[in-house]
Design an enzyme around this catalytic site. Structure first.
Site, PDB file in Angstrom:
ATOM      1  N   LYS A   1       0.820  -1.218   0.000  1.00  0.00           N
ATOM      2  CA  LYS A   1       0.000   0.000   0.000  1.00  0.00           C
ATOM      3  C   LYS A   1       0.854   1.269   0.000  1.00  0.00           C
ATOM      4  CE  LYS A   1      -4.191  -1.790   0.124  1.00  0.00           C
ATOM      5  NZ  LYS A   1      -5.089  -1.628  -1.040  1.00  0.00           N
TER       6      LYS A   1
ATOM      7  N   SER B   1       1.625  -9.687  -0.743  1.00  0.00           N
ATOM      8  CA  SER B   1       1.320  -8.246  -0.716  1.00  0.00           C
ATOM      9  C   SER B   1       1.481  -7.607   0.657  1.00  0.00           C
ATOM     10  CB  SER B   1      -0.091  -8.016  -1.238  1.00  0.00           C
ATOM     11  OG  SER B   1      -1.010  -8.801  -0.509  1.00  0.00           O
TER      12      SER B   1
ATOM     13  N   GLU C   1      -9.816   5.753   3.245  1.00  0.00           N
ATOM     14  CA  GLU C   1     -10.586   4.662   3.827  1.00  0.00           C
ATOM     15  C   GLU C   1      -9.616   3.519   4.066  1.00  0.00           C
ATOM     16  OE1 GLU C   1     -10.202   5.045   0.605  1.00  0.00           O
ATOM     17  OE2 GLU C   1      -9.513   3.028   0.105  1.00  0.00           O
TER      18      GLU C   1
END
Lengths: 265, 407
Positions: free
Chosen positions: B101, B389, B123
């Site tokens: 991210k 990830s 969010e």
């Protein structure tokens, strides 16, 4: 002259502004909702905005979110809303604008929606999350000038964009009074007057102002500058607060009369 | 002649068009209040992102602050255990803050900074995007507010504390199911009210144009690095790439540089408690085209266009929508989308812990689960790359609870 134009003309002749009333269809129950809507239309609502409930109303504040949830619990669908529209059209001449997010219409089928909405006697639709950039997919097959896609202008909309929006608008223009969701506080009448003045440069259509208008004073102030005043959350709040009262519809009617009185100029 | 030729070659990497359409998907389905902000963002990102100074600053931060390039690691023991294709892991879990991210939040926060915005909002589901946003905001001295569903606050508690330590304000969201979708609803409502000074850092390849393409462009570094690394390690392109898909940012980031190659691409969605129940989040597998959170894409919905409640053990995949580019890639069959359920993900989680000493995020465990099923069916000289990830520290409470239930 179509029903929308007539509504604005009638109001002008009586030296008042149009009162645009929003309620979510099927809230608090299907039957009670029909009763409320009829009463409101008899008591001064000049244009009805009939809300199609949606599971994820991202432009709405908590009051309309909850009204949407209640209607969804009652299994209200776009199909139901069209049925309510057709029933109302038997009794009332008040123009009906369906108020929806795009997904329920997309799932129903945009062209089928257009045909059924017209057949039911609706006068237009306002799709909160369908800006002009995407709206051709809805209006591509429209051929009836009397059925309007109501366009929105916000305080954030720059002049060139207002001009573009105005060029493709019909029925009336919906001016968003503030940057916020429905039912927010902090109405600023002088900013609204500025917005109305600016949009007026680009359009001869009636200009209705909505978002955050809740008191009789708010209505009177906005009526000074706009052609129509939209009330939504305030009606829905009244429904919520009196949800179990036997005289719920009468309470809505009473409030409608007060708002209507305040639209006189 | 030359230009004609290159036009003919314009392929799947050329999407979206100028209005953000991936054929029938994508677009900008948002309130008029937000349209000017989104149009401005599109104009600015096209100006700023190709700017060499911007890129230098971004690459510098990605190297020295995020720790890129992240390793491509050959999972030897896991491969031996499964007796099939060679399994490599792209170690996004080793990036600063523990997931991919950060690639996107650093990029968007830098962009916001250049645009003169002083405040960012985001969010978050699993909390990884929230942590990565709070981190980028702290790094650049910007105010930050994170919207997070109440259920996710409970199941991803460590990340809530991290965000607070990083100076972010948290707004708990209790509407709907109190998960990622509802957090995004609330972030959009908040953005509507604060759009003049606030930049919304969307965490996935979802949302209105230009977010899907912008987030992809910030995340494609995963695939660019992977390609270089595997060519160096194995001397050829991989046979198969596997990534989990919630909104789909880590998958898009890994897949994009490989779209024109012959590598098989597999996106793994959350099968939750099973596709025969209502409790899954397999949007591409079970959904239909619709409009949610600003773009047209596959959506889990009922016949009336109401968004369906979804479930996944992993908060980051617990989402009824998916990025529009994935919808196109599904329709044209360039990517195969499949699912792994909660149990398979948990089993994969455990297997990676025990065989490799790596605690994966529950999201990434879905991709691993597919790899574990598929590897034994493949020849030993085949190369499989799984996008790891994120790391799973945030999931420990959830996993311990789930494993206890299993007993």
């Amino acid at each position: 002259m179509n029903r929308l134009s007539k509504a604005f003309k009638n109001a002008a002749e009586k030296k008042e502004k149009a009162l645009v009333g929003f309620v979510t269809a099927g809230d608090p129950t299907l039957d009670e909702s029909k009763k409320i809507i009829k009463k409101m239309c008899e008591s001064g609502v000049d244009i009805l905005e009939l809300g199609v409930p949606f599971s994820d109303p991202t432009a709405d504040g908590p009051v309309i979110q909850r009204s949407s949830e209640r209607a969804l619990k009652n299994k209200i669908t776009l199909e139901t809303v069209l049925k309510i529209t057709a029933e109302l059209r038997q009794d009332i001449e008040v123009p009906i604008i369906l108020f929806s997010y795009y997904n329920p219409i997309f799932a129903f089928g945009p062209q089928k929606f257009y045909e059924k909405a017209r057949a039911a006697g609706a006068d237009g639709v306002l799709v909160v999350d369908l800006p002009p950039e995407e709206s051709d997919e809805l209006t591509g097959g429209w051929n009836d000038g009397d059925f309007s896609l109501i366009r929105l202008v916000a305080p954030t909309t720059p002049s060139e964009r207002i001009a573009k929006i105005a060029a493709s608008a019909s029925g009336f223009l919906y001016l968003v009074s503030m940057t916020g969701v429905t039912g927010s506080g902090g109405l600023n009448t002088s900013l609204i007057a500025d917005l109305v003045r600016e949009v007026r440069i680009y359009s001869d259509l009636p200009l209705c102002v909505g978002f955050g208008i809740s008191t009789v004073d708010d209505v009177a102030n906005v009526a000074q500058v706009a052609d129509g005043v939209v009330i939504g959350s305030a009606f829905e709040r009244l429904i919520e607060e009196n949800i179990d009262k036997p005289d719920l519809a009468e309470r809505l009617a009473e409030r409608t009369e007060e708002y209507k009185e305040a639209t006189k100029i | 002649m030359l230009s004609e030729n290159s036009e003919n070659q314009a392929g799947i990497k050329e999407y979206p068009d100028a209005n953000g359409h991936f054929e029938r998907y994508g677009g900008r389905y948002i309130a008029e209040i937000l349209m000017p902000a989104v149009l401005e963002l599109d104009e600015q990102r096209q100006k700023i992102m190709p700017d060499p100074d911007f890129n230098k600053e971004l690459i510098d931060l990605l190297e020295k602050y995020v720790g890129r390039p992240t390793p491509l690691y050959f999972a030897k023991r896991l491969t031996e255990h499964l007796q099939g294709a060679k399994i490599y892991l792209k170690r996004e879990d080793l990036a600063h803050t523990g997931a991919h991210k950060i690639n996107n939040t650093i990029g968007q926060a830098l962009l916001a900074h250049r645009m003169g915005k002083t405040r960012v909002i985001a969010e978050t589901g699993a909390g990884q995007h929230g942590v990565a946003t709070a981190t980028a905001a702290a790094l650049l001295g910007m105010k930050c507010r994170i919207f997070m569903g109440v259920e996710d606050i409970e199941r991803q508690a460590p990340n809530v504390k991290r965000m607070e330590l990083l100076g972010a304000g948290i707004t708990p969201v209790d509407s709907g199911s109190g998960t990622l979708k509802d957090a995004m609803n609330e972030a959009m409502r908040h953005w509507v009210a604060t759009v003049s000074d606030t930049f919304y850092i969307i965490g996935s390849v979802a949302g209105p144009h230009p977010y899907p393409v912008m987030v992809r462009d910030f995340q494609k570094i995963i695939g660019v690095e992977t390609k270089k690394q595997i060519l160096k390690a194995a001397g050829r392109l991989p046979d198969i790439l596997i990534a989990c898909v919630g909104g789909g940012s880590n998958a898009m980031g890994l897949f994009y540089p490989f779209l024109d190659d012959s590598t098989t691409l597999i996106g793994v969605e959350a099968g939750g408690k099973g596709l025969d129940t209502d409790e899954h989040a397999a949007t591409l597998t079970c959904g239909s085209p619709g409009v949610l959170h600003g773009s047209k894409s596959y959506v889990l919905q009922d016949e009336h266009g109401q968004i369906a409640p979804v479930h996944s053990i992993s908060a980051g995949l617990d989402y009824p929508g998916v990025g529009p580019e994935h919808s196109l890639l599904k329709d044209i069959k360039r990517v195969i989308y499949t699912t792994a359920d909660d149990c398979e993900a948990l089993a994969a989680f455990k297997m990676l812990c025990l065989h490799e000493g790596i605690i994966p995020a529950l999201e990434s465990s879905h991709a691993l689960a597919y790899a574990i099923k598929e590897a034994p069916k493949r020849a030993k000289d085949e190369i499989m790359i799984v996008n790891l990830s994120g790391r799973g520290d945030k999931d420990l409470d959830m996993v311990v609870l789930a494993l206890e239930k299993e007993k």
